[in-house]
Design a protein around this motif. Structure first.
Motif, mmCIF file in Angstrom:
data_model
loop_
_atom_site.group_PDB
_atom_site.id
_atom_site.type_symbol
_atom_site.label_atom_id
_atom_site.label_comp_id
_atom_site.label_asym_id
_atom_site.label_seq_id
_atom_site.Cartn_x
_atom_site.Cartn_y
_atom_site.Cartn_z
ATOM 1 N N ALA A 1 0.712 -1.045 0.031
ATOM 2 C CA ALA A 1 0.055 0.069 0.019
ATOM 3 C C ALA A 1 0.925 1.334 0.114
ATOM 4 O O ALA A 1 0.293 2.259 -0.454
ATOM 5 C CB ALA A 1 -0.963 0.200 1.270
ATOM 6 N N ALA A 2 1.936 1.318 0.905
ATOM 7 C CA ALA A 2 2.800 2.539 0.711
ATOM 8 C C ALA A 2 3.636 2.413 -0.605
ATOM 9 O O ALA A 2 3.658 3.882 -1.023
ATOM 10 C CB ALA A 2 3.937 2.311 1.982
ATOM 11 N N GLU A 3 3.901 1.587 -1.281
ATOM 12 C CA GLU A 3 4.622 1.562 -2.452
ATOM 13 C C GLU A 3 3.710 2.123 -3.553
ATOM 14 O O GLU A 3 3.836 3.244 -4.406
ATOM 15 C CB GLU A 3 5.254 0.458 -2.910
ATOM 16 N N VAL A 4 2.225 1.956 -3.467
ATOM 17 C CA VAL A 4 1.373 2.440 -4.631
ATOM 18 C C VAL A 4 1.037 3.526 -4.392
ATOM 19 O O VAL A 4 0.883 4.446 -5.031
ATOM 20 C CB VAL A 4 0.322 1.355 -4.472
ATOM 21 N N SER B 1 3.599 6.736 -9.253
ATOM 22 C CA SER B 1 2.549 6.078 -10.096
ATOM 23 C C SER B 1 3.334 5.268 -11.052
ATOM 24 O O SER B 1 4.319 5.227 -11.377
ATOM 25 C CB SER B 1 1.436 7.048 -10.872
ATOM 26 N N ARG B 2 2.177 4.497 -11.780
ATOM 27 C CA ARG B 2 2.846 3.486 -12.841
ATOM 28 C C ARG B 2 3.410 4.441 -13.771
ATOM 29 O O ARG B 2 4.416 4.127 -14.730
ATOM 30 C CB ARG B 2 1.566 2.572 -13.298
ATOM 31 N N THR B 3 2.777 5.502 -14.303
ATOM 32 C CA THR B 3 3.041 6.313 -15.289
ATOM 33 C C THR B 3 4.485 6.917 -15.247
ATOM 34 O O THR B 3 5.560 7.007 -15.981
ATOM 35 C CB THR B 3 2.149 7.138 -15.796
ATOM 36 N N GLU B 4 4.626 7.308 -13.584
ATOM 37 C CA GLU B 4 6.049 7.851 -13.348
ATOM 38 C C GLU B 4 7.004 6.846 -13.352
ATOM 39 O O GLU B 4 8.093 7.152 -13.718
ATOM 40 C CB GLU B 4 5.822 8.666 -11.993
ATOM 41 N N LYS B 5 6.761 5.771 -13.086
ATOM 42 C CA LYS B 5 7.706 4.727 -13.149
ATOM 43 C C LYS B 5 7.982 4.164 -14.390
ATOM 44 O O LYS B 5 9.504 4.118 -14.808
ATOM 45 C CB LYS B 5 7.132 3.221 -12.444
#
Length: 418
Positions: A191-194, A199-203
């Motif tokens: 939960a903390a990582e998400v 975000s997925r886009t930033e990753k």
């Protein structure tokens, strides 16, 4: 000794790292509960004035970065992990930067973690800690029976079968505790990582940037290696061949009393040495011409055009030189394109234009040949397909317009931003 080691492995393995994970759960409880009073205040003020309703929301936004920093410090201090950070919203301390920070998705994901996921995790934290407390008390029940005086005992179980059942249940909970704690830590970390991390886009954006930087490093290293090989061939093998050719020429000129067979051998060796020097010159020039590094594209391309059997007009307009990698790609594209013109196009002339437009290096190679060049059919690294791959290695674009009957126009755009 072996039995003792085996018992330590069997009994100690389930509890390995449990202390740090339990401390992580205990330290997360107050952080997970920090926003609950504000939202209880908000729930009680729903019927009040708008200013009263907005106050707990504003306070939540204010404390959210502090709570996020506390969560990151908790993971770093207790388990040695750094939670990934989202992209920074940008510098500035004026009202526009404040509004920009309040409208970022990263901030509202953090609010969601502290206001929604946090209370739910707090319930699980309390449950896991309660399991540990109950397990420790129940497993050590006989110790409490032995240590406490009768007047302090809540109930007088004594050394009964019921006390044995409670102790067995406590031992079972002790074995279950590490699994529950590990599962909760994994859930909290996920939960903390998400919600607290990118975000997925930033990753994906970071991944693309890292890959682009890594590829640029590989290209620079390859270009540097080509330069090193060129220097080694020019200063080493080429000089030795020149010296050999000079010595053979002197031997042929000064040794007049040699037999005909010996003179023939010297003549052939002298001729082959000169041919080897010419081939080595072409190889060195193909790796990385020294004139490109010393004087730039204009001089290097003019040298290429002067060696061709057809007239070539070269026009280079560069206010400043691009990076060595982009410069090398432009040189090899023009060199290979002109070589293909001479070999396949049946052209009588060619034109080369190189200019910098903004942060883009535009390269155009045109000829008046028969046309009909097929990009898909070319290959081997030196045809049009090979040129397109070389251009794509620096994020450039390659296009070839070659209708039947001609003319053929190759257009290349190379990014040369600093």
């Amino acid at each position: 000794m072996q039995l003792t080691t085996w018992l330590q492995l069997v009994l100690g393995r389930p509890f390995r790292g449990t202390g740090h994970r339990t401390a992580l759960v205990a330290a997360g409880l107050p952080l997970h509960l920090a926003v609950v009073p504000l939202w209880l205040w908000l729930a009680g003020a729903m019927a009040g004035a708008p200013a009263v309703i907005a106050l707990p929301v504003l306070l939540t936004l204010v404390v959210t970065p502090l709570l996020t920093a506390g969560q990151r410090r908790r993971y770093r201090a207790l388990v040695g992990e750094d939670l990934p950070r989202p992209a920074a919203p940008g510098p500035g301390r004026n009202w526009r930067s404040a509004v920009r920070r309040l409208t970022t998705r990263a901030l509202w994901r953090q609010v969601c973690y502290h206001a929604v996921a946090g209370p739910l995790l707090a319930v699980l934290d309390l449950a896991v800690l309660a399991v540990w407390a109950a397990a420790l008390v129940a497993a050590s029940l006989y110790v409490w029976i032995w240590a406490l005086p009768p007047q302090w005992r809540i109930t007088d179980l004594g050394y009964t079968t019921q006390a044995a059942y409670i102790t067995a249940g406590g031992l079972a909970l002790l074995l279950l505790g590490p699994r529950l704690t590990g599962a909760l830590v994994r859930l909290d970390t996920r939960a903390a990582e998400v919600l607290l991390g990118p975000s997925r886009t930033e990753k994906l954006t970071r991944r693309v940037a890292d890959l682009a930087e890594s590829r640029a490093g590989v290209l620079d290293a390859a270009d540097a290696e080509r330069r090193r090989i060129e220097r080694d061939l020019h200063d080493g093998a080429q000089q030795r061949l020149v010296s050999l050719a000079v010595n053979l020429g002197l031997a042929r000129a000064t040794l007049g009393d040699l037999p005909a067979d010996a003179r023939k051998v010297i003549d052939e060796a002298h001729r082959e040495a000169k041919e080897a020097i010419a081939e080595l010159n072409n190889l060195v020039r193909g790796l990385h011409p020294a004139v490109l590094e010393d004087r730039g594209l204009d001089a290097a391309l003019s040298g290429v055009a002067a060696r061709l059997p057809i007239p070539v007009r070269v026009a280079v307009d560069l206010p400043r030189r691009p990076s060595p990698t982009v410069e090398a790609v432009a040189y090899f594209v023009v060199s290979e394109a002109l070589t293909n013109v001479v070999k396949h196009a049946q052209a009588t002339r060619a034109d080369v234009t190189v200019e910098r437009i903004g942060e883009t290096l535009l390269v155009v190679v045109a000829d008046d040949g028969a046309g009909g060049a097929d990009l898909a059919a070319a290959g081997g690294g030196t045809g049009h397909a090979g040129l397109a791959k070389r251009v794509a290695s620096v994020d450039g674009t390659f296009s070839c317009h070659s209708p039947a009957g001609g003319p053929t126009v190759i257009t290349v755009e190379l990014p040369c931003a600093p």
